[in-house]
Design a protein around this motif. Structure first.
Motif, PDB file in Angstrom:
ATOM      1  N   ALA A   1       0.882  -1.174   0.000  1.00 19.80           N
ATOM      2  CA  ALA A   1       0.000   0.000   0.000  1.00 19.80           C
ATOM      3  C   ALA A   1       0.913   1.216   0.000  1.00 19.80           C
ATOM      4  CB  ALA A   1      -0.909  -0.006   1.223  1.00 19.80           C
ATOM      5  N   LEU A   2       0.963   1.926  -1.118  1.00 22.05           N
ATOM      6  CA  LEU A   2       1.989   2.937  -1.352  1.00 22.05           C
ATOM      7  C   LEU A   2       1.375   4.293  -1.674  1.00 22.05           C
ATOM      8  CD1 LEU A   2       4.102   0.730  -3.784  1.00 22.05           C
ATOM      9  CD2 LEU A   2       4.613   1.165  -1.377  1.00 22.05           C
ATOM     10  N   PRO A   3       2.027   5.381  -1.243  1.00 24.57           N
ATOM     11  CA  PRO A   3       1.571   6.701  -1.690  1.00 24.57           C
ATOM     12  C   PRO A   3       1.854   6.877  -3.178  1.00 24.57           C
ATOM     13  CG  PRO A   3       3.655   6.887  -0.521  1.00 24.57           C
ATOM     14  CD  PRO A   3       3.218   5.459  -0.378  1.00 24.57           C
ATOM     15  N   ARG A   4       0.938   7.498  -3.868  1.00 29.22           N
ATOM     16  CA  ARG A   4       1.170   7.741  -5.294  1.00 29.22           C
ATOM     17  C   ARG A   4       2.230   8.815  -5.492  1.00 29.22           C
ATOM     18  NH1 ARG A   4      -4.199   8.554  -8.660  1.00 29.22           N
ATOM     19  NH2 ARG A   4      -2.641   8.374 -10.318  1.00 29.22           N
TER      20      ARG A   4
ATOM     21  N   LEU B   1      11.259   8.113   3.871  1.00 32.90           N
ATOM     22  CA  LEU B   1      10.680   6.776   3.943  1.00 32.90           C
ATOM     23  C   LEU B   1       9.958   6.388   2.656  1.00 32.90           C
ATOM     24  CD1 LEU B   1       9.136   6.539   7.535  1.00 32.90           C
ATOM     25  CD2 LEU B   1      10.899   5.059   6.576  1.00 32.90           C
ATOM     26  N   LYS B   2       9.648   7.382   1.821  1.00 30.03           N
ATOM     27  CA  LYS B   2       8.841   7.163   0.614  1.00 30.03           C
ATOM     28  C   LYS B   2       7.558   6.424   0.978  1.00 30.03           C
ATOM     29  CE  LYS B   2      12.962   7.067  -2.287  1.00 30.03           C
ATOM     30  NZ  LYS B   2      13.780   6.306  -3.246  1.00 30.03           N
ATOM     31  N   TYR B   3       6.927   6.910   2.051  1.00 27.96           N
ATOM     32  CA  TYR B   3       5.770   6.212   2.613  1.00 27.96           C
ATOM     33  C   TYR B   3       4.886   7.220   3.334  1.00 27.96           C
ATOM     34  CZ  TYR B   3       3.102   2.614   5.076  1.00 27.96           C
ATOM     35  OH  TYR B   3       2.097   1.817   5.553  1.00 27.96           O
ATOM     36  N   ASN B   4       3.586   6.956   3.329  1.00 22.37           N
ATOM     37  CA  ASN B   4       2.619   7.699   4.128  1.00 22.37           C
ATOM     38  C   ASN B   4       1.781   6.717   4.925  1.00 22.37           C
ATOM     39  OD1 ASN B   4       3.118   9.586   1.616  1.00 22.37           O
ATOM     40  ND2 ASN B   4       2.256  10.899   3.217  1.00 22.37           N
ATOM     41  N   LEU B   5       1.294   7.130   6.064  1.00 24.42           N
ATOM     42  CA  LEU B   5       0.446   6.260   6.877  1.00 24.42           C
ATOM     43  C   LEU B   5      -0.902   6.094   6.190  1.00 24.42           C
ATOM     44  CD1 LEU B   5       1.231   7.618  10.445  1.00 24.42           C
ATOM     45  CD2 LEU B   5       2.192   5.616   9.303  1.00 24.42           C
ATOM     46  N   THR B   6      -1.282   4.862   5.989  1.00 24.38           N
ATOM     47  CA  THR B   6      -2.548   4.569   5.327  1.00 24.38           C
ATOM     48  C   THR B   6      -3.444   3.662   6.150  1.00 24.38           C
ATOM     49  OG1 THR B   6      -1.480   2.750   4.119  1.00 24.38           O
ATOM     50  CG2 THR B   6      -1.622   4.878   2.999  1.00 24.38           C
TER      51      THR B   6
ATOM     52  N   ASP C   1       4.698  -2.879 -14.523  1.00 25.30           N
ATOM     53  CA  ASP C   1       4.159  -1.788 -15.344  1.00 25.30           C
ATOM     54  C   ASP C   1       5.137  -0.620 -15.455  1.00 25.30           C
ATOM     55  OD1 ASP C   1       1.832  -3.240 -15.647  1.00 25.30           O
ATOM     56  OD2 ASP C   1       0.809  -2.242 -13.984  1.00 25.30           O
ATOM     57  N   GLY C   2       6.432  -0.926 -15.508  1.00 22.87           N
ATOM     58  CA  GLY C   2       7.432   0.108 -15.681  1.00 22.87           C
ATOM     59  C   GLY C   2       7.882   0.798 -14.414  1.00 22.87           C
ATOM     60  N   ASP C   3       7.273   0.474 -13.269  1.00 25.77           N
ATOM     61  CA  ASP C   3       7.656   1.061 -11.989  1.00 25.77           C
ATOM     62  C   ASP C   3       8.541   0.087 -11.211  1.00 25.77           C
ATOM     63  OD1 ASP C   3       6.118   3.431 -12.353  1.00 25.77           O
ATOM     64  OD2 ASP C   3       4.312   2.320 -11.785  1.00 25.77           O
ATOM     65  N   SER C   4       9.513   0.618 -10.480  1.00 29.95           N
ATOM     66  CA  SER C   4      10.454  -0.206  -9.728  1.00 29.95           C
ATOM     67  C   SER C   4      10.100  -0.205  -8.247  1.00 29.95           C
ATOM     68  CB  SER C   4      11.879   0.311  -9.911  1.00 29.95           C
ATOM     69  OG  SER C   4      12.269   0.216 -11.270  1.00 29.95           O
ATOM     70  N   TYR C   5      10.254  -1.376  -7.609  1.00 34.82           N
ATOM     71  CA  TYR C   5       9.898  -1.535  -6.202  1.00 34.82           C
ATOM     72  C   TYR C   5      10.927  -2.409  -5.504  1.00 34.82           C
ATOM     73  CZ  TYR C   5       5.327  -0.251  -8.157  1.00 34.82           C
ATOM     74  OH  TYR C   5       4.300   0.374  -8.831  1.00 34.82           O
ATOM     75  N   GLU C   6      10.893  -2.382  -4.165  1.00 36.69           N
ATOM     76  CA  GLU C   6      11.595  -3.363  -3.361  1.00 36.69           C
ATOM     77  C   GLU C   6      10.573  -4.138  -2.549  1.00 36.69           C
ATOM     78  OE1 GLU C   6      14.198  -0.981  -0.929  1.00 36.69           O
ATOM     79  OE2 GLU C   6      12.717  -0.830   0.705  1.00 36.69           O
TER      80      GLU C   6
ATOM     81  N   TYR D   1       8.674   1.408  -2.007  1.00 41.67           N
ATOM     82  CA  TYR D   1       9.599   2.062  -2.922  1.00 41.67           C
ATOM     83  C   TYR D   1      11.035   1.857  -2.426  1.00 41.67           C
ATOM     84  CZ  TYR D   1       5.502   4.475  -4.829  1.00 41.67           C
ATOM     85  OH  TYR D   1       4.297   4.761  -5.406  1.00 41.67           O
ATOM     86  N   HIS D   2      11.990   1.969  -3.344  1.00 41.48           N
ATOM     87  CA  HIS D   2      13.390   1.737  -3.029  1.00 41.48           C
ATOM     88  C   HIS D   2      13.850   2.617  -1.863  1.00 41.48           C
ATOM     89  CE1 HIS D   2      14.248  -0.989  -6.285  1.00 41.48           C
ATOM     90  NE2 HIS D   2      13.778  -0.151  -7.173  1.00 41.48           N
ATOM     91  N   GLY D   3      14.550   2.013  -0.920  1.00 34.48           N
ATOM     92  CA  GLY D   3      15.141   2.734   0.190  1.00 34.48           C
ATOM     93  C   GLY D   3      14.352   2.687   1.482  1.00 34.48           C
ATOM     94  N   HIS D   4      13.084   2.317   1.425  1.00 33.19           N
ATOM     95  CA  HIS D   4      12.231   2.313   2.621  1.00 33.19           C
ATOM     96  C   HIS D   4      12.750   1.315   3.661  1.00 33.19           C
ATOM     97  CE1 HIS D   4       8.422   2.468   4.909  1.00 33.19           C
ATOM     98  NE2 HIS D   4       8.632   1.177   5.095  1.00 33.19           N
TER      99      HIS D   4
END
Length: 376
Positions: free
Chosen positions: A152-155, A161-166, A203-208, A237-240
């Motif tokens: 569950a990722l922020p757009r 953190l490349k993250y938001n509380l959801t 879909d062309g997006d990179s993740y960890e 996302y990378h680095g989190h």
């Protein structure tokens, strides 16, 4: 109409209440000790009843449970065993969203003598991810690898953190710290959280992705002896992962969970602009050939009943509401412990709440092939 008690008026409880009260088939009561949360809910959703309740108080809970069809636990995971026991004692069906493995095990033990359904882990992961994975597994003669990935990722990530509380901060910290179940080379094992980092693209997006606790639900039990490797990892996302390891281990905030919760909630904003990523990859033998099948899905935030809801709210609440609906329709066992993989994938996706997982209103016939959703 079925009378439903929801304990917890937070991010997910509010959406469950909205979905159920708006459909016209359920009378919904929401209970919480937070009067402000109940007040916001009562203003937004007038077609339900609210009750101030401290769920730790058994004498206060019992009268509210009277004559209810089901108790839905949308409170923190630490309440799961207590509320499940109260529901079983009152002869009421029980559903929750817990990712906590110990809580789910205690509920499974309790369900052995229950006259009603006890069904924990009814969210996204654990929850829907197990349904999609199990559907793919049924298409193989023998299984090699079952890999399950959910995020569950922020757009629009805007911090280190490349993250938001959801969703639940308590649940987030819990899954980052507790041991993770897996099957490795045919043997059931516990793996450390935040380890086994991997990178992939969709879909062309990179993740960890990395190990987190609870996402497998009961699949280790269901697939034991049938699969060579089974694992679940959370997508970010990378680095989190590295930043969280610094906080949890290097700074030892994992030993001070309340402090870490305060820091995260004071510094990391909530966002409604998120995306839920679901990815399942299964390989094995079919008709003498080594085959692979994949289920991939992205779900975005959108308006439901006139209110903007985040993707994690939509997917988590819709999954639980689908389980409740399927029980009412007679598509699930009527008593005892019910696993997520007891839900048929087609039943889930053609349910009115399960359709929130569709893309543009159309869903493949299975988790892996094309076609329109069949009318049930």
């Amino acid at each position: 109409m079925k009378q439903i008690l929801i304990v917890g008026a937070g991010k997910i409880g509010a959406v469950i209440a909205d979905l159920l009260s708006a459909c016209g088939d359920y009378e919904v009561t929401v209970a919480d000790r937070d009067g402000d949360a109940l007040g916001r809910l009562e203003t937004a959703l007038p077609a339900l009843t609210v009750e101030t309740l401290d769920a730790h108080d058994d004498t206060a809970l019992s009268p509210i449970l009277a004559n209810k069809y089901a108790l839905i636990n949308a409170s923190p995971f630490g309440m799961s065993a207590r509320l499940a026991q109260a529901a079983a004692g009152a002869g009421v069906h029980y559903f929750d969203l817990t990712e906590d493995v110990a809580s789910a095990h205690s509920i499974r033990d309790l369900a052995q003598d229950a006259s009603t359904v006890l069904m924990p882990q009814c969210g996204l992961a654990p929850g829907f991810i197990s349904i999609a994975a199990h559907d793919l597994c049924t298409r193989f003669d023998t299984l090699h690898n079952v890999h399950m990935r959910v995020g569950a990722l922020p757009r629009f990530p805007s911090n280190a953190l490349k993250y938001n509380l959801t969703w639940s901060t308590d649940g987030l910290i819990n899954e980052y710290l507790n041991p993770c179940e897996a099957i490795v080379n045919g043997e059931r094992r516990e793996m450390p959280a935040l380890e086994e980092l991997e990178h992939f693209s969709l879909d062309g997006d990179s993740y960890e992705a990395f190990n987190t606790s609870g996402g497998l639900g009961t699949l280790c039990d269901t697939l034991k002896g049938r699969v060579r490797n089974l694992n679940y990892r959370t997508v970010r996302y990378h680095g989190h992962r590295d930043v969280m390891k610094l906080l949890l281990h290097d700074l030892r905030l994992g030993e001070r969970r309340d402090l870490l919760k305060d820091i995260l909630e004071a510094a990391i904003p909530v966002t409604m602009q998120d995306v839920v990523l679901v990815f399942v990859n299964v390989s094995g033998m079919r008709e003498g050939r080594l085959m692979q099948e994949t289920f991939a899905r992205k779900i975005y935030s959108c308006s439901i009943n006139g209110t903007l809801r985040s993707a994690i709210q939509i997917t988590t609440a819709s999954a639980l509401c689908t389980a409740l609906d399927l029980l009412v329709e007679g598509r699930l066992p009527e008593r005892g412990f019910v696993r997520q993989e007891d839900i048929r994938f087609d039943d889930f996706m053609c349910n009115r709440f399960g359709r929130n997982f569709m893309i543009d209103g159309v869903e493949p016939d299975s988790a892996s092939t094309g076609g329109e959703c069949r009318t049930m």
